[in-house]
Design an enzyme around this catalytic site. Structure first.
Site: not given
Ligand code: PLP
Length: 400
Positions: A155, A204-205, A328
């Site tokens: 990410n 989905a988002h 996060c």
């Molecule tokens: N995994 C990855 C690689 C992400 O980038 C994210 C969100 O930033 C997530 C998991 C978590 O996704 P969600 O917001 O649907 O819990």
């Protein structure tokens, strides 16, 4: 002047066609899909179509399961904790293998399982910032490894992991393989018919669908203890009334994500490269990871001498939305574990800014963003106590 959104790895705009498709399922066709009366049965067809679109989007087979979750954090928790209950709590296995650069929802779930006595090994990344098959071969122990969990794409850096090879190593060793494909869907082809993953999560988002819904692929025949017990929804694998409007939206968003892969690989990539060239044309900047190894939309850049948070504020004032890394992690002041794992110095880690595009990003926005970034870098360096002027040397790109 319109604001420019370059934080698509954090979340994306809901495609207006997705919102339109969801609309009837709030106030007109609002039945519970498990009800036997007409209100219930009439939403069934829409649910079926959405599920078919999800299966088609990742090339799942009829006998595989795709269960609907509230988000990717849930899907990732489900896999890790499910494997704990199935294979680790009372044996026969003792270990999970993952990487040092996973999303916090994998990392923190692993830390939780460590507290319960599971051995978790966090594999290091190589000079390119990825975990390669040789590293996995060195760490995997068929007699004790229950699960390998490696993301499809990171990410923060956008770096794409060699999941096909990693999954094949796991297959050959009879070890389960999970991949967090949240940042891969809609950016690169995700095909579980070709890549032998056992579990795969998505959200989905991140691909122009609504927030608060995701999916977990489970290969046919595999057992996985549920995370949420209750009714018989999702064949008893995940209790809770399905969020029909959101599922309808996710199904269409998944189909559109597949349809736009060629656009991502050409147009979005070109715009990303244009912005990256403009950043690298500034003195003392670098971009993490080789371009050809990254998703087409992501740039993790560093501007020497400029505190990341300060630049985010300044860019925001100039109308450009970017991020200091994972949304996060941005509330915590700890060193970003991905940067640490990649051997990026503390100084660079504190100057990292992520720009992430989408199919909604225009060429005009990229030109404007490049100007805002240049002015911001000049302004902040002029008042920086740590910036001592342009240093000789190339604007290096690379993992380390
Ligand atoms: N995994 C990855 C690689 C992400 O980038 C994210 C969100 O930033 C997530 C998991 C978590 O996704 P969600 O917001 O649907 O819990």
């Amino acid at each position: 002047m319109d604001r420019i959104y370059l934080d698509n790895n954090a979340t994306t705009i809901v495609d207006p066609r997705v919102r339109e498709a969801m609309d009837p399922y709030f106030c007109r066709q609002y039945g519970n899909p498990n009800s036997l009366h007409g209100f219930g049965t009439e939403v069934h067809a829409a649910m079926r179509l959405a599920m078919d679109r999800l299966y088609a989007g990742i090339h799942a087979g009829d006998e595989d399961d795709v269960i609907i979750t509230s988000c990717a954090c849930e899907g990732n928790n489900h896999v890790l904790k499910g494997v704990y209950f199935d294979l680790l709590r009372n044996g026969p296995k003792s270990e999970i293998l993952t990487t040092q650069v996973e999303h916090p929802c994998v990392r923190n779930t692993c830390a939780f399982l460590e507290d319960l006595g599971v051995k978790v090994t966090y594999m290091p990344v190589n000079a390119d910032g990825i975990v390669d098959a040789d590293t996995l071969r060195r760490h995997i122990h068929p007699e004790r490894t229950a699960l390998v969990s490696v993301m499809w794409a990171n990410n923060e850096t956008g770096l794409i992991f060699p999941v096909q090879e990693l999954a094949e190593v796991c297959r050959a060793n009879n070890v389960l393989f999970h991949t967090d494909a949240v940042q891969a869907i809609g950016k690169v082809p995700v095909d579980v018919a070709r890549v032998p993953v056992d579990f795969l999560t998505f959200s989905a988002h991140k691909f122009h669908g609504p927030k608060g819904i995701g999916g977990l692929f489970i290969r046919k025949g595999l057992k996985l203890t549920p995370l949420i017990h209750g009714g018989e929804q999702m064949g008893g694998r995940r209790a809770g009334t399905v969020n029909v409007p959101y599922l309808v939206g996710m199904g269409l968003a998944m189909e559109m994500a597949g349809d736009s892969l060629a656009f991502e690989a050409s147009v979005v990539r070109r715009l990303r490269d244009r912005l990256e060239d403009a950043i690298l044309a500034l003195p003392d900047t670098l971009v993490v990871g080789r371009r050809e190894l990254r998703t087409p939309n992501t740039i993790l850049a560093s501007f020497r001498g400029i505190e990341g948070e300060a630049m985010i504020w300044d860019l925001n004032a100039g109308g450009v939305a970017a991020s200091t890394g994972s949304a996060c992690a941005s509330e915590s002041l700890e060193s970003n574990p991905t940067f640490v794992a990649m051997g990026i110095s503390d100084e660079l880690a504190h100057t990292g800014i992520r720009f992430s595009l989408s199919r909604f990003t225009s060429a005009e926005e990229i030109e404007r963003a490049a100007q805002v970034i240049r002015r911001s870098a000049e302004r902040l360096r002029a008042i920086s106590s740590t910036y001592d002027g342009a240093q000789a040397g190339p604007a290096t790109t690379g993992g380390n």
